[in-house]
Write a protein that holds these residues in place. Structure first.
Motif, PDB file in Angstrom:
ATOM      1  N   GLU A  66    -111.644 -28.650 -49.359  1.00 17.60           N
ATOM      2  CA  GLU A  66    -110.917 -28.612 -48.092  1.00 17.60           C
ATOM      3  C   GLU A  66    -111.150 -29.873 -47.260  1.00 17.60           C
ATOM      4  O   GLU A  66    -110.492 -30.066 -46.242  1.00 17.60           O
ATOM      5  N   THR A  73    -104.213 -34.268 -41.105  1.00 18.85           N
ATOM      6  CA  THR A  73    -104.848 -33.078 -41.662  1.00 18.85           C
ATOM      7  C   THR A  73    -104.201 -31.824 -41.095  1.00 18.85           C
ATOM      8  O   THR A  73    -103.893 -30.883 -41.828  1.00 18.85           O
ATOM      9  N   PHE A  74    -103.981 -31.812 -39.778  1.00 16.28           N
ATOM     10  CA  PHE A  74    -103.336 -30.677 -39.135  1.00 16.28           C
ATOM     11  C   PHE A  74    -101.926 -30.477 -39.691  1.00 16.28           C
ATOM     12  O   PHE A  74    -101.533 -29.353 -40.018  1.00 16.28           O
ATOM     13  N   MET A  90    -108.837 -24.568 -39.125  1.00 21.42           N
ATOM     14  CA  MET A  90    -109.490 -25.881 -39.242  1.00 21.42           C
ATOM     15  C   MET A  90    -110.864 -25.864 -38.582  1.00 21.42           C
ATOM     16  O   MET A  90    -111.777 -26.551 -39.036  1.00 21.42           O
ATOM     17  N   HIS A  91    -111.019 -25.097 -37.529  1.00 26.14           N
ATOM     18  CA  HIS A  91    -112.321 -24.985 -36.868  1.00 26.14           C
ATOM     19  C   HIS A  91    -113.269 -24.065 -37.636  1.00 26.14           C
ATOM     20  O   HIS A  91    -114.483 -24.238 -37.572  1.00 26.14           O
ATOM     21  N   THR A 124    -103.407 -22.444 -37.624  1.00 31.61           N
ATOM     22  CA  THR A 124    -103.913 -23.652 -38.271  1.00 31.61           C
ATOM     23  C   THR A 124    -105.103 -24.223 -37.508  1.00 31.61           C
ATOM     24  O   THR A 124    -106.111 -24.612 -38.106  1.00 31.61           O
ATOM     25  N   PRO A 153    -110.974 -33.320 -45.540  1.00 31.86           N
ATOM     26  CA  PRO A 153    -109.780 -34.139 -45.319  1.00 31.86           C
ATOM     27  C   PRO A 153    -109.857 -35.541 -45.910  1.00 31.86           C
ATOM     28  O   PRO A 153    -108.853 -36.253 -45.911  1.00 31.86           O
ATOM     29  N   SER A 165    -116.991 -28.585 -39.810  1.00 31.25           N
ATOM     30  CA  SER A 165    -115.723 -27.941 -40.144  1.00 31.25           C
ATOM     31  C   SER A 165    -114.695 -28.997 -40.564  1.00 31.25           C
ATOM     32  O   SER A 165    -114.935 -30.199 -40.445  1.00 31.25           O
ATOM     33  N   VAL A 166    -113.558 -28.527 -41.014  1.00 32.97           N
ATOM     34  CA  VAL A 166    -112.467 -29.438 -41.370  1.00 32.97           C
ATOM     35  C   VAL A 166    -112.061 -30.246 -40.139  1.00 32.97           C
ATOM     36  O   VAL A 166    -111.838 -31.449 -40.220  1.00 32.97           O
ATOM     37  N   TRP A 167    -111.996 -29.592 -38.977  1.00 34.22           N
ATOM     38  CA  TRP A 167    -111.622 -30.270 -37.735  1.00 34.22           C
ATOM     39  C   TRP A 167    -112.617 -31.390 -37.424  1.00 34.22           C
ATOM     40  O   TRP A 167    -112.233 -32.504 -37.096  1.00 34.22           O
ATOM     41  N   ARG A 199    -101.990 -29.020 -43.208  1.00 30.15           N
ATOM     42  CA  ARG A 199    -102.452 -27.635 -43.240  1.00 30.15           C
ATOM     43  C   ARG A 199    -101.510 -26.690 -42.495  1.00 30.15           C
ATOM     44  O   ARG A 199    -101.628 -25.477 -42.616  1.00 30.15           O
ATOM     45  N   ARG A 213    -107.062 -36.446 -37.893  1.00 32.52           N
ATOM     46  CA  ARG A 213    -106.851 -35.050 -37.496  1.00 32.52           C
ATOM     47  C   ARG A 213    -105.379 -34.687 -37.489  1.00 32.52           C
ATOM     48  O   ARG A 213    -105.001 -33.591 -37.896  1.00 32.52           O
TER      49      ARG A 213
END
Length: 158
Positions: free
Chosen positions: A19, A29-30, A82-83, A78, A21, A100-102, A33, A26
């Motif tokens: 997962e 990625t956002f 992401m968080h 989303t 990025p 996290s992903v975020w 996703r 961001r």
């Protein structure tokens, strides 16, 4: 494609999930996703609009009210995912830090090291109590899950 786990300093290791990025911002990625939640939210709306039109009703409420609501729901979904989804685990003796992903898609920030309290594992998941949170790492999402588990055990026992 995420970078493989690397040994940064003696006794310190970093692991990335699928997962992660990578080098994407961001925003990108956002956007990437957002596609699946957007499709999931818009599908029932489109079916409802189609049924309304086929029954000679107006599709305007679906377009003016439904689409903005579906877009807002997909964006919120989303943002939450992401968080909530771990993308990086950093391990050092006695401590671990999870991003996290975020956080991984954003600018580099100082890691928040927390003690490792509990480790549980089964064939499909690794559950780790790190600080005041419990994280579940799906083995399919972590290419080096066994190395991650070994590093977490070694760090906890240190």
């Amino acid at each position: 494609m995420p970078a493989p786990a690397r040994e940064a300093l003696p006794g310190r290791a970093s692991f990335h999930s699928l997962e992660h990025p990578g080098g994407l911002s961001r925003r990108w990625t956002f956007a990437r996703r957002l596609v699946a939640p957007l499709a999931t939210c818009f599908l029932p709306l489109m079916i409802g609009a189609l049924v309304a039109v086929l029954q000679t009703y107006s599709a305007l409420p679906f377009l003016t009210i439904g689409f903005p609501l579906a877009l807002a729901l997909a964006a919120a979904w989303t943002f939450y995912r992401m968080h909530a989804t771990p993308a990086e685990v950093h391990v050092r003796p006695g401590m671990a830090a999870v991003r996290s992903v975020w956080a991984a898609a954003g600018p580099e920030r100082r890691l928040q090291w927390r003690p490792i309290y509990e480790l549980r594992f089964d064939p499909s998941t690794i559950t780790a109590g790190i600080g005041d949170a419990a994280y579940e790492f799906d083995r399919q999402s972590w290419p080096e899950a066994d190395a991650l588990l070994t590093a977490l055990h070694a760090a906890r026992d240190a």
